[in-house]
Design a protein around this motif. Structure first.
Motif, short mmCIF file in Angstrom:
data_model
loop_
_atom_site.label_atom_id
_atom_site.label_comp_id
_atom_site.label_asym_id
_atom_site.label_seq_id
_atom_site.Cartn_x
_atom_site.Cartn_y
_atom_site.Cartn_z
N THR A 178 65.20 10.68 -21.88
CA THR A 178 65.98 10.35 -22.61
C THR A 178 66.56 9.80 -21.83
O THR A 178 66.32 8.20 -20.82
CB THR A 178 67.27 11.52 -22.30
N HIS A 179 67.70 8.89 -22.62
CA HIS A 179 68.82 7.69 -22.02
C HIS A 179 70.05 6.92 -21.26
O HIS A 179 71.25 8.22 -21.15
CB HIS A 179 69.12 6.34 -23.74
N ILE A 180 69.29 7.25 -20.06
CA ILE A 180 70.14 7.21 -19.24
C ILE A 180 69.59 5.66 -18.61
O ILE A 180 68.27 4.74 -18.53
CB ILE A 180 69.69 8.12 -17.44
N LEU A 227 66.89 -1.41 -18.92
CA LEU A 227 67.74 -0.52 -18.64
C LEU A 227 67.43 0.74 -18.76
O LEU A 227 67.60 1.18 -17.63
CB LEU A 227 69.20 -0.83 -18.71
N HIS A 228 66.72 1.45 -19.14
CA HIS A 228 66.29 2.96 -19.56
C HIS A 228 65.44 2.81 -18.28
O HIS A 228 64.40 2.46 -18.15
CB HIS A 228 65.86 3.71 -20.91
N ILE A 229 65.63 4.00 -17.45
CA ILE A 229 64.74 4.11 -16.39
C ILE A 229 63.78 4.74 -16.37
O ILE A 229 63.21 5.42 -17.54
CB ILE A 229 65.67 5.94 -15.91
N HIS A 279 67.82 -2.56 -30.39
CA HIS A 279 67.05 -1.22 -30.04
C HIS A 279 67.01 -1.06 -28.80
O HIS A 279 66.85 -2.18 -27.83
CB HIS A 279 65.96 -0.98 -30.49
N CYS A 280 66.48 0.05 -28.01
CA CYS A 280 66.38 0.27 -26.40
C CYS A 280 65.08 0.53 -26.77
O CYS A 280 63.99 1.62 -26.85
CB CYS A 280 67.30 1.53 -25.85
N PRO A 281 64.38 -0.03 -26.62
CA PRO A 281 62.98 -0.21 -26.69
C PRO A 281 62.20 0.90 -26.26
O PRO A 281 61.25 1.45 -25.96
CB PRO A 281 61.97 -1.33 -25.73
N PHE A 282 62.84 1.68 -24.83
CA PHE A 282 61.99 2.86 -23.84
C PHE A 282 63.03 4.48 -24.83
O PHE A 282 62.04 5.81 -23.90
CB PHE A 282 62.51 3.13 -22.62
N CYS A 283 63.69 4.24 -25.98
CA CYS A 283 63.79 5.79 -26.15
C CYS A 283 63.34 5.79 -27.36
O CYS A 283 62.23 5.33 -27.73
CB CYS A 283 65.41 5.14 -27.36
N LEU A 284 62.61 7.70 -26.98
CA LEU A 284 61.29 7.68 -27.57
C LEU A 284 61.26 7.39 -29.18
O LEU A 284 60.58 6.82 -30.33
CB LEU A 284 61.63 9.46 -27.70
ZN LIG Z 1 66.57 3.62 -24.13
#
Ligand SMILES: [Zn+2]
Length: 162
Positions: A75-77, A127-129, A30-35
């Protein structure tokens, strides 16, 4: 063999309680910072939601701080060049409003971007901004100590002792 999670960077993890959660996130891919994942892993309340950013407190605060806020891009950037310049206005407004509300005397704003796993990391565990607003606690610093924010370290970095 599990798929490599390219959204998180365990070598930048600073705290043991953080490491456990980050290892689970890595396993899940997972990306932990994606909503859709934020509510699963992030235990602090969302203070504000704008068009571009979500404002919250850092779940893994640094030591010797009075305040540490995190603005997470919606958004994931991962790179500076992907950020909508319009979002800069909203970011400053959010941080300024919070600094005012909390009567912050001073501090810093920091945002890291990008990755280069072959050679090391730029200091982010995610890495998510996202952007930091920090007020260090000057009263807790030793005479020989400066509050620092890291923007990079080489692969196999060894912390200097003494
Ligand atoms: Zn993300």
């Amino acid at each position: 063999m599990s798929k490599e999670n390219k959204y998180v960077n365990l070598s930048a993890v600073r705290r043991e309680d953080q490491r456990e959660v980050m290892e689970e996130i890595k396993r899940q891919g997972h990306c932990p910072f994606c909503l859709e994942n934020l509510q699963k892993y992030h235990k602090n309340p969302i203070l504000k939601e704008g068009k571009f950013w979500i404002l919250t407190e850092n779940q893994w605060p640094y030591k010797k701080i009075k305040h540490q806020l995190l603005a997470i891009y919606k958004t994931h950037i991962e790179h500076l060049k992907e950020i909508d310049p319009e979002s800069g206005k909203e970011l400053i407004e959010m941080f300024a409003e919070e600094a005012e509300k909390r009567n912050m005397k001073g501090g810093g704003v920091a945002m890291r971007f990008g990755s280069n796993p072959e050679y090391g990391n730029y200091g982010s565990s995610v890495l998510h901004i996202h952007a930091h607003l920090v007020e260090p606690d000057l009263e807790k610093l030793e005479e020989t100590e400066a509050w620092r924010f890291k923007f990079g370290e080489p692969k196999n970095y060894k912390k200097r002792v003494g």
